[in-house]
Write a protein that holds these residues in place. Structure first.
Motif, PDB file in Angstrom:
ATOM      1  N   HIS A 220       0.860  -1.172   0.000  1.00 19.59           N
ATOM      2  CA  HIS A 220       0.000   0.000   0.000  1.00 19.59           C
ATOM      3  C   HIS A 220       0.902   1.229   0.000  1.00 19.59           C
ATOM      4  O   HIS A 220       1.864   1.287   0.768  1.00 19.59           O
ATOM      5  N   THR A 229      -2.488   0.519  -4.430  1.00 20.26           N
ATOM      6  CA  THR A 229      -1.722  -0.634  -3.950  1.00 20.26           C
ATOM      7  C   THR A 229      -0.886  -1.139  -5.127  1.00 20.26           C
ATOM      8  O   THR A 229      -1.366  -1.168  -6.259  1.00 20.26           O
ATOM      9  N   ARG A 262      -8.092  -0.911  -3.476  1.00 20.45           N
ATOM     10  CA  ARG A 262      -8.502  -0.537  -2.117  1.00 20.45           C
ATOM     11  C   ARG A 262      -9.700   0.409  -2.104  1.00 20.45           C
ATOM     12  O   ARG A 262     -10.383   0.561  -1.098  1.00 20.45           O
ATOM     13  N   ASP A 266     -12.132  -0.874   0.788  1.00 19.94           N
ATOM     14  CA  ASP A 266     -12.334  -0.059   1.999  1.00 19.94           C
ATOM     15  C   ASP A 266     -13.782   0.394   2.157  1.00 19.94           C
ATOM     16  O   ASP A 266     -14.146   0.989   3.161  1.00 19.94           O
TER      17      ASP A 266
END
Ligand SMILES: [Zn+2]
Ligand SMILES: [Zn+2]
Length: 303
Positions: A220, A229, A262, A266
């Motif tokens: 990341h 990432t 991500r 997330d």
């Protein structure tokens, strides 16, 4: 363990920022505070001493992290408890973190292939190592003994105001001994060894220790505001890095848009994500959805 470097540039890489070695945490005022509380000897002061001691263990571990934060993003740490956090750092950032390291550098210019005698090295500093398992044990014991109220065993049992004073004091004294040992260090380092670096699309330079990098490892970006990432791929003579993305077709023009992986991972289940199509600027909406699927057969599960 002693590390001697005749080539100073190796050390410079770890000490490029003065606060990396001058900005280390000063434990002596913390230790004094804890001892003053122990000397007071009341239930309250001893409980407070346990809290201070537990926080000191966290500070020690977080300080080690801070010195190495150029090499790992907070998003990748996953853990915040001191023990597991240090183990992640040992695995991904600095394999020597648990060991006491004395760093020495050569007095003169380095000559390739020549190892100067011991007396030609000057000591730069020491970082005290510690066993992350022991730190985790102390940290848990302090909270068990002092920072939680004991749960009653049955109806006849009482709910005490504080934990067992003597047991708390003994544990705090043990932790202070550990802190004193760690306080003997004069320096802190970000680790040693050749690094591999690449620049993320956001402009941030990401670095990793080559020795600890694994083929296929996800990295990341260390920029806390960046969701990108990267995947490390072992190539001839080094590592390459490719962006990890998830393709989603634009609702309007069907162009495949590659969003950082991500960005979706997330997202909470009840949350909407939006992105503007790179081709037509159409605003697309995405959400996690539960989908019913056919039963998975044993054979299919094996594949
Ligand atoms: Zn980035
Ligand atoms: Zn489009």
């Amino acid at each position: 363990m002693a590390m001697s470097f005749s080539d100073r540039s190796v050390v410079r890489d770890s000490l490029h920022d003065p606060c990396q070695y001058f900005g280390m945490i000063d434990l002596s005022p913390i230790i004094e505070r804890i001892e003053a509380l122990l000397n007071e000897g009341t239930d309250q002061s001893v409980t407070f001493a346990a809290l201070e001691a537990r926080m000191a263990l966290e500070k020690v571990c977080y300080d080690r992290l801070r010195q190495r934060h150029d090499y790992i993003s907070q998003a990748q740490l996953r853990k915040w408890q001191p023990g597991p956090l240090i183990n992640i750092l040992i695995k991904d950032v600095d394999q020597h973190l648990g060991q006491t390291v004395v760093v020495k550098i050569g007095k003169g210019e380095a000559v390739e292939g020549v190892t100067p005698p011991d007396e030609d090295f000057v000591e730069l500093g020491t970082e005290m190592g510690f066993d992350p398992r022991r730190i985790a044990k102390h940290w848990n014991a302090l909270s068990n003994l002092a920072l939680h109220v004991r749960i009653p065993k049955d109806r006849k049992d009482s709910v005490p105001d504080y934990g067992d004073k003597i047991a708390i004091m003994n544990k705090v004294v043990e932790v202070v001994t550990e802190l004193r040992k760690i306080a003997k260090g004069t320096m802190t380092f970000s680790g040693f060894g050749p690094t591999v670096s690449f620049v993320c699309k956001c402009g941030e330079t990401n670095k990793r220790r080559e020795k600890l990098l694994r083929d296929g490892q996800y990295i990341h970006c260390i920029n806390a505001d960046c969701k990108i990432t990267w995947k490390a791929a072992k190539e001839d003579g080094g590592f390459g890095f490719e962006e990890v993305t998830t393709p989603v077709n634009c609702e309007s023009c069907k162009t495949e848009n590659h969003m950082p992986w991500r960005f979706y991972m997330d997202m909470k289940y009840d949350q909407y994500g939006t992105f503007s199509c790179l081709q037509c600027r159409h605003k697309n909406y995405v959400q996690w959805r539960l989908t019913q699927v056919a039963p998975i057969t044993r054979d299919a599960a094996k594949e």
